[in-house]
Scaffold this active site. Sequence first.
Site, PDB file in Angstrom:
ATOM      1  N   SER A 281       0.698  -1.126  -0.058  1.00  0.00           N
ATOM      2  CA  SER A 281      -0.002   0.054   0.079  1.00  0.00           C
ATOM      3  C   SER A 281       0.865   1.277   0.061  1.00  0.00           C
ATOM      4  O   SER A 281       0.657   2.333  -0.590  1.00  0.00           O
ATOM      5  CB  SER A 281      -1.013   0.002   1.216  1.00  0.00           C
ATOM      6  OG  SER A 281      -1.835  -1.136   0.958  1.00  0.00           O
TER       7      SER A 281
ATOM      8  N   THR B 182      -5.926  -4.011   7.136  1.00  0.00           N
ATOM      9  CA  THR B 182      -5.720  -5.339   6.657  1.00  0.00           C
ATOM     10  C   THR B 182      -5.676  -6.160   8.007  1.00  0.00           C
ATOM     11  O   THR B 182      -6.265  -5.714   8.742  1.00  0.00           O
ATOM     12  CB  THR B 182      -4.462  -5.462   5.782  1.00  0.00           C
ATOM     13  OG1 THR B 182      -4.455  -6.839   5.268  1.00  0.00           O
ATOM     14  CG2 THR B 182      -3.101  -5.095   6.385  1.00  0.00           C
TER      15      THR B 182
ATOM     16  N   LYS C  69      -9.904  -5.895   9.895  1.00  0.00           N
ATOM     17  CA  LYS C  69     -11.130  -5.294   9.286  1.00  0.00           C
ATOM     18  C   LYS C  69     -12.596  -5.332  10.003  1.00  0.00           C
ATOM     19  O   LYS C  69     -13.357  -4.548   9.595  1.00  0.00           O
ATOM     20  CB  LYS C  69     -11.175  -6.095   7.852  1.00  0.00           C
ATOM     21  CG  LYS C  69      -9.970  -5.598   6.990  1.00  0.00           C
ATOM     22  CD  LYS C  69     -10.239  -6.535   5.594  1.00  0.00           C
ATOM     23  CE  LYS C  69      -9.082  -6.163   4.810  1.00  0.00           C
ATOM     24  NZ  LYS C  69      -8.952  -6.815   3.423  1.00  0.00           N
TER      25      LYS C  69
ATOM     26  N   GLU D 210     -22.415   0.959   2.131  1.00  0.00           N
ATOM     27  CA  GLU D 210     -23.044  -0.416   1.755  1.00  0.00           C
ATOM     28  C   GLU D 210     -22.406  -1.404   1.794  1.00  0.00           C
ATOM     29  O   GLU D 210     -22.552  -2.698   2.287  1.00  0.00           O
ATOM     30  CB  GLU D 210     -23.902  -0.197   0.416  1.00  0.00           C
ATOM     31  CG  GLU D 210     -25.309  -1.252   0.101  1.00  0.00           C
ATOM     32  CD  GLU D 210     -25.484  -0.974  -1.309  1.00  0.00           C
ATOM     33  OE1 GLU D 210     -25.390   0.049  -1.764  1.00  0.00           O
ATOM     34  OE2 GLU D 210     -26.030  -2.228  -1.762  1.00  0.00           O
TER      35      GLU D 210
ATOM     36  N   ASN E 223     -12.167  -1.771   5.301  1.00  0.00           N
ATOM     37  CA  ASN E 223     -10.662  -1.663   4.833  1.00  0.00           C
ATOM     38  C   ASN E 223     -10.453  -0.416   4.366  1.00  0.00           C
ATOM     39  O   ASN E 223      -9.193   0.069   4.231  1.00  0.00           O
ATOM     40  CB  ASN E 223     -10.326  -2.454   3.751  1.00  0.00           C
ATOM     41  CG  ASN E 223     -10.759  -1.937   2.115  1.00  0.00           C
ATOM     42  OD1 ASN E 223     -11.722  -1.170   2.167  1.00  0.00           O
ATOM     43  ND2 ASN E 223     -10.321  -2.662   0.977  1.00  0.00           N
TER      44      ASN E 223
ATOM     45  N   ASP F  66     -12.761  -3.830  -1.436  1.00  0.00           N
ATOM     46  CA  ASP F  66     -12.298  -5.012  -2.048  1.00  0.00           C
ATOM     47  C   ASP F  66     -13.258  -5.693  -3.105  1.00  0.00           C
ATOM     48  O   ASP F  66     -12.685  -6.015  -4.051  1.00  0.00           O
ATOM     49  CB  ASP F  66     -12.162  -6.202  -0.834  1.00  0.00           C
ATOM     50  CG  ASP F  66     -10.976  -5.870   0.125  1.00  0.00           C
ATOM     51  OD1 ASP F  66      -9.732  -5.322  -0.582  1.00  0.00           O
ATOM     52  OD2 ASP F  66     -10.907  -6.406   1.147  1.00  0.00           O
TER      53      ASP F  66
ATOM     54  N   ALA G 140     -11.530 -12.163   1.804  1.00  0.00           N
ATOM     55  CA  ALA G 140     -11.540 -11.797   0.701  1.00  0.00           C
ATOM     56  C   ALA G 140     -12.687 -12.626  -0.188  1.00  0.00           C
ATOM     57  O   ALA G 140     -13.485 -12.039  -1.130  1.00  0.00           O
ATOM     58  CB  ALA G 140     -10.215 -12.171  -0.057  1.00  0.00           C
TER      59      ALA G 140
ATOM     60  N   TYR H 106      -1.334 -11.687  -6.083  1.00  0.00           N
ATOM     61  CA  TYR H 106      -0.564 -10.983  -7.130  1.00  0.00           C
ATOM     62  C   TYR H 106       0.929 -10.987  -6.941  1.00  0.00           C
ATOM     63  O   TYR H 106       1.634 -10.868  -7.768  1.00  0.00           O
ATOM     64  CB  TYR H 106      -0.738  -9.297  -6.775  1.00  0.00           C
ATOM     65  CG  TYR H 106      -0.852  -8.757  -5.666  1.00  0.00           C
ATOM     66  CD1 TYR H 106       0.534  -8.493  -5.152  1.00  0.00           C
ATOM     67  CD2 TYR H 106      -1.843  -8.969  -4.834  1.00  0.00           C
ATOM     68  CE1 TYR H 106       0.523  -7.780  -3.949  1.00  0.00           C
ATOM     69  CE2 TYR H 106      -1.778  -8.310  -3.636  1.00  0.00           C
ATOM     70  CZ  TYR H 106      -0.589  -7.913  -2.888  1.00  0.00           C
ATOM     71  OH  TYR H 106      -0.296  -7.360  -1.738  1.00  0.00           O
TER      72      TYR H 106
ATOM     73  N   GLY I 193      -4.374 -11.132  -9.152  1.00  0.00           N
ATOM     74  CA  GLY I 193      -4.831  -9.959  -8.193  1.00  0.00           C
ATOM     75  C   GLY I 193      -4.376  -8.611  -8.483  1.00  0.00           C
ATOM     76  O   GLY I 193      -4.749  -7.711  -7.500  1.00  0.00           O
TER      77      GLY I 193
HETATM   78  P1  NAP Z   1      -8.266 -15.280   4.950  1.00  0.00           P
HETATM   79  O1  NAP Z   1      -9.338 -14.492   5.657  1.00  0.00           O
HETATM   80  O2  NAP Z   1      -7.075 -15.783   6.047  1.00  0.00           O
HETATM   81  O3  NAP Z   1      -8.797 -16.724   4.265  1.00  0.00           O
HETATM   82  C1  NAP Z   1      -7.792 -17.598   3.723  1.00  0.00           C
HETATM   83  C2  NAP Z   1      -8.645 -18.673   3.098  1.00  0.00           C
HETATM   84  O4  NAP Z   1      -7.862 -19.606   2.459  1.00  0.00           O
HETATM   85  C3  NAP Z   1      -9.586 -19.494   4.050  1.00  0.00           C
HETATM   86  O5  NAP Z   1     -10.773 -19.859   3.265  1.00  0.00           O
HETATM   87  C4  NAP Z   1      -8.782 -20.711   4.157  1.00  0.00           C
HETATM   88  O6  NAP Z   1      -9.537 -21.949   4.583  1.00  0.00           O
HETATM   89  C5  NAP Z   1      -8.193 -21.054   3.087  1.00  0.00           C
HETATM   90  N1  NAP Z   1      -6.858 -21.744   3.175  1.00  0.00           N
HETATM   91  C6  NAP Z   1      -5.628 -21.263   4.021  1.00  0.00           C
HETATM   92  N2  NAP Z   1      -4.733 -22.249   4.006  1.00  0.00           N
HETATM   93  C7  NAP Z   1      -5.400 -23.471   3.418  1.00  0.00           C
HETATM   94  C8  NAP Z   1      -4.900 -24.610   3.065  1.00  0.00           C
HETATM   95  N3  NAP Z   1      -3.698 -25.110   3.400  1.00  0.00           N
HETATM   96  N4  NAP Z   1      -5.840 -25.440   2.170  1.00  0.00           N
HETATM   97  C9  NAP Z   1      -6.839 -25.097   1.767  1.00  0.00           C
HETATM   98  N5  NAP Z   1      -7.540 -23.757   2.051  1.00  0.00           N
HETATM   99  C10 NAP Z   1      -6.473 -23.046   2.823  1.00  0.00           C
HETATM  100  O7  NAP Z   1      -7.464 -14.428   3.997  1.00  0.00           O
HETATM  101  P2  NAP Z   1      -8.119 -13.316   3.058  1.00  0.00           P
HETATM  102  O8  NAP Z   1      -7.804 -12.043   3.485  1.00  0.00           O
HETATM  103  O9  NAP Z   1      -9.407 -14.040   2.339  1.00  0.00           O
HETATM  104  O10 NAP Z   1      -6.991 -13.723   1.839  1.00  0.00           O
HETATM  105  C11 NAP Z   1      -7.002 -14.663   0.890  1.00  0.00           C
HETATM  106  C12 NAP Z   1      -6.060 -14.344  -0.267  1.00  0.00           C
HETATM  107  O11 NAP Z   1      -6.490 -13.394  -1.068  1.00  0.00           O
HETATM  108  C13 NAP Z   1      -4.707 -14.154   0.051  1.00  0.00           C
HETATM  109  O12 NAP Z   1      -3.838 -14.695  -0.548  1.00  0.00           O
HETATM  110  C14 NAP Z   1      -4.716 -12.562  -0.225  1.00  0.00           C
HETATM  111  O13 NAP Z   1      -3.245 -12.091  -0.408  1.00  0.00           O
HETATM  112  C15 NAP Z   1      -5.793 -12.500  -1.180  1.00  0.00           C
HETATM  113  N6  NAP Z   1      -6.005 -11.085  -1.374  1.00  0.00           N
HETATM  114  C16 NAP Z   1      -5.702 -10.297  -2.610  1.00  0.00           C
HETATM  115  C17 NAP Z   1      -6.337  -8.945  -2.724  1.00  0.00           C
HETATM  116  C18 NAP Z   1      -6.139  -8.294  -3.762  1.00  0.00           C
HETATM  117  O14 NAP Z   1      -6.543  -7.068  -3.928  1.00  0.00           O
HETATM  118  N7  NAP Z   1      -5.476  -8.781  -4.948  1.00  0.00           N
HETATM  119  C19 NAP Z   1      -7.226  -8.562  -1.654  1.00  0.00           C
HETATM  120  C20 NAP Z   1      -7.476  -9.338  -0.402  1.00  0.00           C
HETATM  121  C21 NAP Z   1      -6.796 -10.538  -0.434  1.00  0.00           C
HETATM  122  P3  NAP Z   1     -10.202 -22.392   6.108  1.00  0.00           P
HETATM  123  O15 NAP Z   1     -11.512 -21.486   6.148  1.00  0.00           O
HETATM  124  O16 NAP Z   1     -10.256 -23.779   5.978  1.00  0.00           O
HETATM  125  O17 NAP Z   1      -9.158 -21.789   7.015  1.00  0.00           O
END
Ligand code: NAP
Length: 286
Positions: free
Chosen positions: A24, A69, A73, A85, A94, A109, A137, A230, A251
Amino acid sequence: MKVELRNTTKKLCVIGDPVMHSKSLPLHNTMLQALGLDYVYLCQPVPAGQAAQWLSAAKFCGYAGFNATIPHKQALVPLMDSLDEDARMYGAVNTVCLRDGRAYGHNTDGRGFLQSLLDQGVDPAGRRFLLLGAGGAARAVALKLVQQGAAGVTVCNRTPEHAAALCAQDPTGRMVPAGFDRESLCRAAEGAEVLVNCTSLGMTGVEAQFSDFSFLDALPEGAMVCDLIYAPAQTRLLAEAARRGHRTMNGAAMLIYQAVFALEHFTDTHIEARPMLDLLRPLLEG
Ligand code: NAP
């Protein structure tokens, strides 16, 4: 990146724990400089459980706003004087704007992902999606897709209760939970026009990987495969999908769009996103 500071310069930052990996700071300062806006954007570690203390400190120090982050959040939601909304829909904030002692909570997001998809010529209305993951996410992406008229969103997740809880938030009944085993993934992939990885599998610094990619063989011809990750720019999932002839998207555009939308909130100005995409993409490729 050169930041000019004046006595009048307004302060912005990102809070998180961990936060030192965040992109960021370079993204926002590069935009601020290009747009000639008198703001500076900092990186502020704030430990879990201390969002309220940070909010008081930010108000006292005269911050114009901040991004949040993991893990803040959700914690910020009840601390806001008003929520937009999307922040209300996701139960997560965020972007916080501070004006006249009041805190305005936004969430960029889902809009960021939607815009990156539209740029690829993919309108979610009437389409069937497969989402991998049910974390923060995934919630933003899934609820935004349903809001935009997606015909169906199957949510495959390692922990079934998390997928079920996310789908229970959908008032339309178009979100369906499913498992993360090979059979469930293959079945869900069969009908999907767009697959979106919302898990952290494949991300730089995360050791865990998909155990196999055979579920990609079940996708219909012409399906698109997206990864919210990304870094790296091409995950193994995207490489395997491209090898099978599918169009792919990482991403980076989502990240840039959500930063542009946040900066619009902070500065109360309209920002042309296209030049920002061209300007900021190289920062994410290095
Ligand atoms: P989060 O809330 O921690 O959720 C992580 C997710 O991944 C959960 O569904 C988790 O499953 C699953 N997971 C983690 N380890 C796993 C494994 N070994 N096997 C199977 N599933 C697994 O994280 P988040 O904030 O949603 O972020 C998720 C991803 O999106 C990250 O890589 C982040 O960098 C990316 N992201 C990108 C942007 C962008 O702007 N491009 C924005 C936000 C996030 P469980 O429910 O079983 O724990």
